[in-house]
Design an enzyme around this catalytic site. Structure first.
Site, mmCIF file in Angstrom:
data_model
loop_
_atom_site.group_PDB
_atom_site.id
_atom_site.type_symbol
_atom_site.label_atom_id
_atom_site.label_comp_id
_atom_site.label_asym_id
_atom_site.label_seq_id
_atom_site.Cartn_x
_atom_site.Cartn_y
_atom_site.Cartn_z
ATOM 1 N N ASP A 215 0.438 -0.884 -0.232
ATOM 2 C CA ASP A 215 0.270 0.120 -0.150
ATOM 3 C C ASP A 215 1.019 1.340 0.129
ATOM 4 O OD1 ASP A 215 -2.395 -1.672 0.113
ATOM 5 O OD2 ASP A 215 -2.369 -1.083 1.635
ATOM 6 N N ASP A 217 0.598 3.556 1.894
ATOM 7 C CA ASP A 217 1.483 4.464 2.817
ATOM 8 C C ASP A 217 1.176 4.041 4.063
ATOM 9 O OD1 ASP A 217 -1.207 2.954 3.439
ATOM 10 O OD2 ASP A 217 -2.768 4.076 3.825
ATOM 11 N N TRP A 277 -13.324 -1.643 -0.979
ATOM 12 C CA TRP A 277 -12.442 -1.835 -0.159
ATOM 13 C C TRP A 277 -12.639 -2.753 1.352
ATOM 14 C CZ3 TRP A 277 -12.482 -3.400 5.417
ATOM 15 C CH2 TRP A 277 -12.032 -3.304 5.862
ATOM 16 N N GLU A 280 -10.023 -8.266 -0.635
ATOM 17 C CA GLU A 280 -8.723 -9.265 -1.276
ATOM 18 C C GLU A 280 -8.092 -9.947 -0.883
ATOM 19 O OE1 GLU A 280 -9.752 -6.062 -0.267
ATOM 20 O OE2 GLU A 280 -7.131 -5.550 -0.246
ATOM 21 N N ASP A 281 -7.324 -8.952 0.400
ATOM 22 C CA ASP A 281 -6.593 -9.491 1.023
ATOM 23 C C ASP A 281 -6.851 -11.082 2.108
ATOM 24 O OD1 ASP A 281 -7.987 -8.573 3.013
ATOM 25 O OD2 ASP A 281 -6.429 -7.226 4.390
ATOM 26 N N MET A 307 1.342 3.957 9.231
ATOM 27 C CA MET A 307 0.386 4.498 8.063
ATOM 28 C C MET A 307 0.081 5.725 8.242
ATOM 29 S SD MET A 307 -3.166 2.617 7.379
ATOM 30 C CE MET A 307 -4.512 4.037 7.352
ATOM 31 N N HIS A 310 -5.178 9.033 6.924
ATOM 32 C CA HIS A 310 -6.558 9.508 5.849
ATOM 33 C C HIS A 310 -7.972 9.384 5.392
ATOM 34 C CE1 HIS A 310 -6.637 5.590 3.402
ATOM 35 N NE2 HIS A 310 -5.350 5.069 4.360
ATOM 36 N N ARG A 312 -10.917 7.874 4.740
ATOM 37 C CA ARG A 312 -11.633 6.933 2.627
ATOM 38 C C ARG A 312 -11.448 7.462 1.708
ATOM 39 N NH1 ARG A 312 -12.597 1.922 3.741
ATOM 40 N NH2 ARG A 312 -13.307 1.966 6.094
HETATM 41 C C1 LIG Z 1 -10.767 -7.310 7.360
HETATM 42 O O1 LIG Z 1 -9.924 -6.188 8.457
HETATM 43 C C2 LIG Z 1 -9.215 -5.939 7.337
HETATM 44 C C3 LIG Z 1 -8.239 -5.237 8.092
HETATM 45 O O2 LIG Z 1 -9.121 -3.014 8.550
HETATM 46 C C4 LIG Z 1 -9.185 -5.727 6.270
HETATM 47 O O3 LIG Z 1 -7.914 -5.515 6.192
HETATM 48 C C5 LIG Z 1 -9.726 -7.496 5.379
HETATM 49 O O4 LIG Z 1 -9.774 -6.806 3.722
HETATM 50 C C6 LIG Z 1 -11.382 -6.900 6.235
HETATM 51 N N1 LIG Z 1 -12.033 -8.220 5.622
HETATM 52 C C7 LIG Z 1 -13.084 -8.060 5.466
HETATM 53 C C8 LIG Z 1 -13.531 -9.243 5.025
HETATM 54 O O5 LIG Z 1 -13.744 -7.078 5.518
HETATM 55 MN MN LIG Z 2 -4.204 2.897 3.774
#
Ligand SMILES: *[C@@H]1O[C@H](CO)[C@@H](O)[C@H](O)[C@H]1NC(C)=O
Ligand SMILES: [Mn+2]
Ligand SMILES: *[C@@H]1O[C@H](CO)[C@@H](O)[C@H](O)[C@H]1NC(C)=O
Length: 364
Positions: A215, A217, A277, A280-281, A307, A310, A312
């Site tokens: 990222d 930031d 947002w 995906e992670d 970080m 900021h 959203r």
């Molecule tokens: C859960 O929170 C983390 C940290 O903020 C974020 O990276 C992740 O994408 C979130 N997962 C969902 C499914 O919202």
């Molecule tokens: Mn950020």
């Protein structure tokens, strides 16, 4: 006389009490700052209440010992090139760089109070080549690292990133290139797809064998947190100030991570259909786990990072479909990934400190 004595007695009691209080507070903060993984040993993704579907059998080991061994192993998977030393051209072949760079300094001070300018950063990093490329002069880097930054309208953050990271990456004796993947237009942001684009586009530049996904930031607070690849996918931003310098949950793979080319291809890259947002992670984590991989991490101390605060971004609201999506990673990952990536390349700019790739990734 007895009155005075009892007053003294009371004062003494008070002092002793205060001492105990002081010790208790000190111990509390000491223990709190101690380590991350012990904090939530068995909870999974509880803070944003996702549930994992069927992929739970591979728990990420967080025992202290394993963490440390994984920390020590410097060996990367991506050795695809034949290791033969060329006998015919001895003057060109440099010694390999050492496993641990001797240039590292350890903990760093990171703050964002005074803005920095590109000119200043350029002056302070004379060895960085056009496009944000670098390789060590005196030794042959162990890995060729493409650093991929998903981006849109965060120029101030990018400046801080370049200001802090270029010196760190050079001290880490990496051969690297910085790729800022700029999402064109004002449609919903798609972080994971931009990361896929970065993977694909950077390989047109050079045969990178390691990819760091960061990222814009996030700034590491210790240069021993090396931005390279390991025998397992690496999560680098393990103790962010945003989360009180703890790992928010064991499966967390957001922020900054690294993967060798082999590891990335094994999971078919990243999902292309997470718009907005979040999630995906976690999808990427599910991909890794379903292929039997675990996460390697630096210690909580070395993995500290800051970080830049900021609000959203516009067009990056929480994705309402994310919980449903991450519940089906296993079924979707083989058809959605680097093998299904499509986008429209708008421009490639080789700037002094980074390569800026502007891309139309479409819309939901
Ligand atoms: C859960 O929170 C983390 C940290 O903020 C974020 O990276 C992740 O994408 C979130 N997962 C969902 C499914 O919202
Ligand atoms: Mn950020
Ligand atoms: C957690 O799940 C509940 C029910 O599914 C939902 O209403 C709530 O918004 C979720 N909380 C967060 C932080 O996502």
């Amino acid at each position: 006389m007895p009155a005075d004595f009892s007053l003294l007695h009371r004062i003494c009691k008070l002092v002793v009490l205060l001492c105990f209080f002081h010790i208790a507070v000190t111990v509390f903060f000491y223990v709190r700052s101690f380590d991350i993984p012990l904090a939530f040993p068995h909870k999974r993704q509880s803070h944003n209440n996702t549930t994992q579907s069927g992929l739970d059998t591979h728990t990420v080991s967080t025992s202290r010992t394993e963490w440390n061994t994984q920390n020590e192993e410097g060996t990367a998977a991506p050795q695809s090139e034949p290791g033969q030393k060329s006998v015919t051209e001895p003057r060109k072949s440099l010694e390999k760089c050492p496993e641990t760079s001797p240039l590292l300094v350890g903990p760093l001070r990171v703050e964002f109070n005074n803005p920095v300018s590109l000119e200043q950063i350029k002056d302070e990093n004379p060895n960085v080549q056009l496009g944000g490329r670098f390789k060590p002069k005196d030794c042959e880097a162990l890995q060729k690292v493409a650093i991929i930054i998903p981006f849109r309208k965060r120029d101030e953050h990018l400046k801080f990133w370049l200001y802090y990271l270029h010196p760190i990456l050079q001290r880490q004796q990496l051969e690297y290139g910085v790729y800022v993947i700029n999402q064109d237009g004002d449609e919903t942001f798609n972080r994971a797809k931009l990361l896929n684009v970065g993977y694909q586009e950077s390989l047109k530049d050079k045969d990178y064998n390691c990819f760091v996904f960061s990222d814009v930031d996030l700034i590491p607070m210790d240069d021993r947190n090396t931005y390279k690849c390991f025998s397992q996918p690496r999560h680098l931003s393990v103790s962010m100030d945003k989360f009180g310098f703890r790992l928010p949950y064991n499966q967390y793979f957001g922020g900054v991570s690294s993967m060798s080319k082999g590891q990335y291809l094994k999971i078919n890259g990243f999902p292309n259909n997470y718009w907005g947002w979040g999630g995906e992670d976690d999808d990427i984590y599910n991909r890794l786990a379903s292929k039997g991989m675990t996460i390697s991490r630096p210690s909580g101390d070395i993995g500290k990072c800051r970080m830049i605060r900021h609000n959203r971004d516009k067009q990056n609201d929480p994705n309402p479909q994310r919980f449903d999506r991450i519940a089906h990673t296993k079924e979707t990952m083989n058809k959605d990934g680097i093998n299904s990536l499509s986008y429209k390349l708008m421009s490639v700019e080789k700037l002094d400190l980074f390569t800026k790739i502007t891309v139309d990734v479409g819309k939901p």
